[in-house]
Scaffold this motif. Structure first.
Motif, PDB file in Angstrom:
ATOM      1  N   ARG A 104     -12.653   0.699   7.417  1.00 43.54           N
ATOM      2  CA  ARG A 104     -11.565   0.964   8.367  1.00 43.54           C
ATOM      3  C   ARG A 104     -11.227  -0.290   9.176  1.00 43.54           C
ATOM      4  NH1 ARG A 104     -13.522   5.414  10.340  1.00 43.54           N
ATOM      5  NH2 ARG A 104     -14.351   4.569  12.278  1.00 43.54           N
ATOM      6  N   GLU A 105     -12.250  -1.047   9.556  1.00 41.38           N
ATOM      7  CA  GLU A 105     -12.000  -2.290  10.288  1.00 41.38           C
ATOM      8  C   GLU A 105     -11.245  -3.290   9.429  1.00 41.38           C
ATOM      9  OE1 GLU A 105     -14.429  -5.800  12.742  1.00 41.38           O
ATOM     10  OE2 GLU A 105     -15.519  -4.150  11.789  1.00 41.38           O
ATOM     11  N   ALA A 106     -11.599  -3.390   8.154  1.00 43.29           N
ATOM     12  CA  ALA A 106     -10.919  -4.313   7.238  1.00 43.29           C
ATOM     13  C   ALA A 106      -9.461  -3.916   7.020  1.00 43.29           C
ATOM     14  CB  ALA A 106     -11.653  -4.355   5.905  1.00 43.29           C
ATOM     15  N   LEU A 107      -9.166  -2.639   7.192  1.00 47.24           N
ATOM     16  CA  LEU A 107      -7.810  -2.135   6.959  1.00 47.24           C
ATOM     17  C   LEU A 107      -7.008  -1.997   8.248  1.00 47.24           C
ATOM     18  CD1 LEU A 107      -8.699   0.606   4.323  1.00 47.24           C
ATOM     19  CD2 LEU A 107      -7.437  -1.519   3.902  1.00 47.24           C
ATOM     20  N   THR A 108      -7.540  -2.483   9.358  1.00 45.17           N
ATOM     21  CA  THR A 108      -6.836  -2.406  10.643  1.00 45.17           C
ATOM     22  C   THR A 108      -6.039  -3.675  10.885  1.00 45.17           C
ATOM     23  OG1 THR A 108      -8.564  -0.973  11.583  1.00 45.17           O
ATOM     24  CG2 THR A 108      -7.103  -2.134  13.126  1.00 45.17           C
ATOM     25  N   PRO A 109      -4.716  -3.596  10.983  1.00 49.47           N
ATOM     26  CA  PRO A 109      -3.882  -4.787  11.203  1.00 49.47           C
ATOM     27  C   PRO A 109      -4.178  -5.431  12.557  1.00 49.47           C
ATOM     28  CG  PRO A 109      -2.565  -2.934  10.405  1.00 49.47           C
ATOM     29  CD  PRO A 109      -3.903  -2.381  10.787  1.00 49.47           C
ATOM     30  N   ASP A 110      -3.941  -6.751  12.630  1.00 49.62           N
ATOM     31  CA  ASP A 110      -4.156  -7.485  13.878  1.00 49.62           C
ATOM     32  C   ASP A 110      -2.842  -7.975  14.489  1.00 49.62           C
ATOM     33  OD1 ASP A 110      -3.430  -9.417  12.089  1.00 49.62           O
ATOM     34  OD2 ASP A 110      -5.208 -10.688  12.378  1.00 49.62           O
ATOM     35  N   TYR A 111      -1.751  -7.277  14.184  1.00 50.89           N
ATOM     36  CA  TYR A 111      -0.432  -7.621  14.698  1.00 50.89           C
ATOM     37  C   TYR A 111       0.273  -6.335  15.114  1.00 50.89           C
ATOM     38  CZ  TYR A 111       0.618  -6.211   9.928  1.00 50.89           C
ATOM     39  OH  TYR A 111       0.690  -5.501   8.747  1.00 50.89           O
ATOM     40  N   GLU A 112       1.416  -6.459  15.744  1.00 49.80           N
ATOM     41  CA  GLU A 112       2.130  -5.278  16.216  1.00 49.80           C
ATOM     42  C   GLU A 112       2.786  -4.535  15.056  1.00 49.80           C
ATOM     43  OE1 GLU A 112       2.443  -2.625  17.827  1.00 49.80           O
ATOM     44  OE2 GLU A 112       2.906  -3.545  19.782  1.00 49.80           O
ATOM     45  N   ILE A 113       2.797  -3.230  15.145  1.00 48.88           N
ATOM     46  CA  ILE A 113       3.408  -2.428  14.094  1.00 48.88           C
ATOM     47  C   ILE A 113       4.910  -2.703  14.009  1.00 48.88           C
ATOM     48  CG2 ILE A 113       3.863  -0.389  15.554  1.00 48.88           C
ATOM     49  CD1 ILE A 113       2.956   1.287  13.041  1.00 48.88           C
ATOM     50  N   GLY A 114       5.413  -2.755  12.782  1.00 46.80           N
ATOM     51  CA  GLY A 114       6.824  -3.037  12.556  1.00 46.80           C
ATOM     52  C   GLY A 114       7.115  -4.491  12.305  1.00 46.80           C
ATOM     53  N   CYS A 115       6.184  -5.389  12.678  1.00 43.06           N
ATOM     54  CA  CYS A 115       6.376  -6.819  12.434  1.00 43.06           C
ATOM     55  C   CYS A 115       6.528  -7.069  10.935  1.00 43.06           C
ATOM     56  CB  CYS A 115       5.197  -7.604  13.001  1.00 43.06           C
ATOM     57  SG  CYS A 115       5.341  -9.393  12.879  1.00 43.06           S
ATOM     58  N   LYS A 116       5.692  -6.415  10.154  1.00 42.23           N
ATOM     59  CA  LYS A 116       5.845  -6.353   8.701  1.00 42.23           C
ATOM     60  C   LYS A 116       6.358  -4.963   8.343  1.00 42.23           C
ATOM     61  CE  LYS A 116       2.095  -9.498   7.321  1.00 42.23           C
ATOM     62  NZ  LYS A 116       2.772 -10.332   6.323  1.00 42.23           N
ATOM     63  N   ARG A 117       6.731  -4.793   7.115  1.00 35.04           N
ATOM     64  CA  ARG A 117       7.212  -3.498   6.647  1.00 35.04           C
ATOM     65  C   ARG A 117       6.138  -2.427   6.824  1.00 35.04           C
ATOM     66  NH1 ARG A 117       9.830  -2.807   0.638  1.00 35.04           N
ATOM     67  NH2 ARG A 117      10.365  -0.588   0.718  1.00 35.04           N
ATOM     68  N   VAL A 118       6.499  -1.313   7.435  1.00 34.93           N
ATOM     69  CA  VAL A 118       5.589  -0.182   7.580  1.00 34.93           C
ATOM     70  C   VAL A 118       5.615   0.609   6.276  1.00 34.93           C
ATOM     71  CG1 VAL A 118       5.046   1.900   8.878  1.00 34.93           C
ATOM     72  CG2 VAL A 118       5.976  -0.107  10.061  1.00 34.93           C
ATOM     73  N   LEU A 119       4.449   0.845   5.695  1.00 33.94           N
ATOM     74  CA  LEU A 119       4.364   1.426   4.359  1.00 33.94           C
ATOM     75  C   LEU A 119       4.093   2.922   4.406  1.00 33.94           C
ATOM     76  CD1 LEU A 119       2.225  -1.418   2.761  1.00 33.94           C
ATOM     77  CD2 LEU A 119       4.714  -1.279   3.025  1.00 33.94           C
ATOM     78  N   LEU A 120       4.534   3.625   3.370  1.00 28.16           N
ATOM     79  CA  LEU A 120       4.341   5.063   3.260  1.00 28.16           C
ATOM     80  C   LEU A 120       3.422   5.356   2.082  1.00 28.16           C
ATOM     81  CD1 LEU A 120       7.125   4.710   4.807  1.00 28.16           C
ATOM     82  CD2 LEU A 120       7.765   6.915   3.842  1.00 28.16           C
ATOM     83  N   ALA A 121       2.299   6.005   2.339  1.00 21.58           N
ATOM     84  CA  ALA A 121       1.390   6.352   1.242  1.00 21.58           C
ATOM     85  C   ALA A 121       0.386   7.397   1.697  1.00 21.58           C
ATOM     86  CB  ALA A 121       0.640   5.112   0.754  1.00 21.58           C
ATOM     87  N   ASP A 122       0.141   8.358   0.828  1.00 19.92           N
ATOM     88  CA  ASP A 122      -0.882   9.373   1.074  1.00 19.92           C
ATOM     89  C   ASP A 122      -2.136   9.134   0.239  1.00 19.92           C
ATOM     90  OD1 ASP A 122       0.772  10.774   2.866  1.00 19.92           O
ATOM     91  OD2 ASP A 122       1.724  11.868   1.222  1.00 19.92           O
ATOM     92  N   ASP A 123      -2.036   8.270  -0.791  1.00 18.12           N
ATOM     93  CA  ASP A 123      -3.151   8.098  -1.716  1.00 18.12           C
ATOM     94  C   ASP A 123      -3.737   6.695  -1.729  1.00 18.12           C
ATOM     95  OD1 ASP A 123      -0.925   6.933  -2.834  1.00 18.12           O
ATOM     96  OD2 ASP A 123      -1.001   8.055  -4.726  1.00 18.12           O
ATOM     97  N   PHE A 124      -3.188   5.766  -0.943  1.00 17.65           N
ATOM     98  CA  PHE A 124      -3.697   4.398  -0.928  1.00 17.65           C
ATOM     99  C   PHE A 124      -5.087   4.327  -0.293  1.00 17.65           C
ATOM    100  CE2 PHE A 124      -3.792   0.178   1.345  1.00 17.65           C
ATOM    101  CZ  PHE A 124      -3.983  -0.603   0.219  1.00 17.65           C
ATOM    102  N   TYR A 125      -5.225   4.833   0.919  1.00 10.58           N
ATOM    103  CA  TYR A 125      -6.522   4.817   1.589  1.00 10.58           C
ATOM    104  C   TYR A 125      -7.590   5.594   0.811  1.00 10.58           C
ATOM    105  CZ  TYR A 125      -4.385   2.781   5.831  1.00 10.58           C
ATOM    106  OH  TYR A 125      -3.755   1.975   6.735  1.00 10.58           O
ATOM    107  N   PRO A 126      -7.273   6.792   0.308  1.00  6.07           N
ATOM    108  CA  PRO A 126      -8.291   7.507  -0.475  1.00  6.07           C
ATOM    109  C   PRO A 126      -8.765   6.724  -1.700  1.00  6.07           C
ATOM    110  CG  PRO A 126      -6.611   9.038   0.246  1.00  6.07           C
ATOM    111  CD  PRO A 126      -6.117   7.663   0.607  1.00  6.07           C
ATOM    112  N   ALA A 127      -7.860   5.960  -2.325  1.00 10.05           N
ATOM    113  CA  ALA A 127      -8.263   5.157  -3.487  1.00 10.05           C
ATOM    114  C   ALA A 127      -9.277   4.092  -3.066  1.00 10.05           C
ATOM    115  CB  ALA A 127      -7.046   4.506  -4.128  1.00 10.05           C
ATOM    116  N   LEU A 128      -9.071   3.509  -1.877  1.00  7.40           N
ATOM    117  CA  LEU A 128     -10.001   2.492  -1.399  1.00  7.40           C
ATOM    118  C   LEU A 128     -11.331   3.121  -0.974  1.00  7.40           C
ATOM    119  CD1 LEU A 128      -7.637   0.210   0.741  1.00  7.40           C
ATOM    120  CD2 LEU A 128      -8.162   0.081  -1.689  1.00  7.40           C
TER     121      LEU A 128
END
Length: 475
Positions: free
Chosen positions: A271-295
């Motif tokens: 979870r720490e590795a997947l936590t962004p260190d910038y403000e939301i929206g600065c990059k494209r906000v992504l939509l996914a229900d199965d990305f995190y479960p795959a990881l």
């Protein structure tokens, strides 16, 4: 040599849309040139596993060519390509496929554009460049990549002949394409390594399949379908309030993304590795229900950015080495420096690429000083980070048609009008998360540090701004 009123370059959404609108106005002296052997642009090229749109289907389609039978709230890539093929039938006789545009040059003595192609030359009064911003894949310069013995390809050139069963696959990048393809690749491959430079913000996709009853209702009640499109548009407009960091709006979006991560990833280190260190929206906000479960499943190992390759071994920036059989680069596109600009030459032989040396600029995000009778669709500041690109494309087509209706032989925007327009956009962009959010993104020109891809305002403001052709801005 064929002489026409209008030449359109590119047969994706923008080129097909412009051609249809011209045809419906009774114009016949035009062609749509496409270098590939099929239309579709982004949706022809991107056929990787899991490819789908992240804008609702009924909004990611032409208002003048509605489709009632979308299968899902978010359309799959193949379904969008089928939709574009159906739309293109209306101008089938105007399409010139397999025609690579080699050079576009303004001939001042005859006030026409010369368009040189692999299949013959054209002259025209009006040139419409609709080549798009996602047409040229960006491959990073990775030391040693040429030594890799396995298959290596970009996600937009996905090689379905490469069998992944039992293979060790590396995926480079964590953008919109990666979050869609990684879960599907993980289902096939023996193992997957994901090379991440920057963690993305991900929110729930919440896709739904339309029932037979839904589709029947959309067919029988066009007004209901139009209301849905309008409702979707205005609901997505709230996204711009998030991009200017409006309290409440941006907080709710950030909380939604963080809640999604916490709900789907129980492992604290992951979870720490997947936590962004910038403000939301600065990059494209992504939509996914199965990305995190795959990881989280263990089928995918996440590591740092790919630094170099030594034969079959891919070495990440953190020193981790991974032996791989296949490399998939989900590394985006040449967006801020479009390759087509090197083929366009305006007054005095100036290339569009040189005119844009400090970043792309255009008046009304469509016309460029020094390039008479040239209209660029889906170019400078004509994309969105919160709503449908098709809305923007339609607004630019309306602006183009307004200019053609003016029936002036030569239209060239003044330098002053263009400079004032660009200065206004720069001022609006200054308060957005795209410039102040603490990230590097493909929205921002890497040399000038200007926001050159996105329109820094609500989509309705762009539509209103381009609703009438303003002749006073032109020489």
């Amino acid at each position: 040599m064929t002489d026409l009123d209008t030449v359109i370059v590119g047969a994706g959404f923008a080129g097909i849309g412009a051609g249809i609108r011209l045809s419906r106005l009774g114009e016949h002296s035009f062609v749509v040139l496409e270098r590939a052997e099929a239309i579709g642009g982004t949706w022809r090229d991107n056929v990787y596993p899991g490819v789908a749109c992240d804008i609702p289907s009924h909004l990611y389609s032409f208002s003048f060519a509605p489709k009632h039978d979308w299968s899902h709230f978010f359309a799959r890539g193949s379904e969008i390509q089928d939709y574009l093929r159906e739309c293109a039938r209306e101008i089938d006789s105007r399409l010139r496929l397999g025609t690579d545009v080699l050079e576009m040059r303004w001939l001042a003595d005859i006030e026409r554009w010369l368009v040189r192609t692999s299949a013959g030359d054209y002259t025209c009064r009006t040139l419409v460049v609709a080549a798009g911003r996602l047409s040229e894949p960006r491959m990073p310069e990775i030391p040693g990549l040429n030594s890799f013995p396995g298959a290596a390809f970009h996600s937009s050139r996905y090689d379905h002949d490469v069998r992944l069963a039992g293979k060790r696959v590396g995926v480079v990048g964590t953008g919109a394409s990666a979050v869609q393809l990684v879960p599907r690749v993980a289902e096939q491959a023996g193992s997957v390594v994901l090379f991440q430079r920057t963690a993305p913000y991900v929110v729930p996709r919440d896709d739904v399949e339309y029932s037979a009853r839904d589709i029947l209702n959309f067919r029988n009640d066009p007004e209901a379908r139009e209301r849905l499109r309008a409702d979707l548009f205005w609901a997505m407009e709230a996204g711009f309030a998030e991009r200017v960091a409006t309290p409440g709006y941006i907080d709710a979006l950030r909380d939604r993304a963080r809640g999604h991560l916490e709900a789907q990833v129980s492992d604290a280190a992951l979870r720490e590795a997947l936590t962004p260190d910038y403000e939301i929206g600065c990059k494209r906000v992504l939509l996914a229900d199965d990305f995190y479960p795959a990881l989280e499943s263990g089928a995918v190992t996440i590591t740092a950015a790919l630094e170099r390759v030594d034969g079959p071994t891919a070495i990440a920036a953190n020193g981790a080495a991974h032996d791989l059989d296949v490399l998939v680069f989900a590394t985006g596109f040449e967006s801020t420096r479009p390759p087509f600009a090197r083929r366009v030459f305006g007054r005095d032989g100036l290339s569009l690429d040189e005119a844009w040396r400090d970043g792309m600029v255009a008046y009304a995000s469509t016309t460029v000083h020094g390039f008479p009778n040239l209209f660029v669709i889906d170019g400078p500041n004509a994309s969105l980070g919160h709503n449908s690109a098709i809305v923007m494309i339609e607004a630019q087509i309306d602006y183009l048609l307004g200019a053609l209706h003016d029936e002036i032989d030569v239209l060239e925007v003044s330098a002053d009008a263009q400079a004032a327009y660009v200065a206004d956009l720069d001022a609006r962009a200054a308060s957005t998360v795209w410039l102040g959010g603490g990230c590097e993104s493909w929205y921002v020109d890497e040399r000038s540090r200007r926001l050159t891809l996105l329109w820094p305002d609500f989509a309705y403001a762009f539509r209103d701004r381009l609703s009438e052709f303003d002749r006073a801005a032109y020489l």
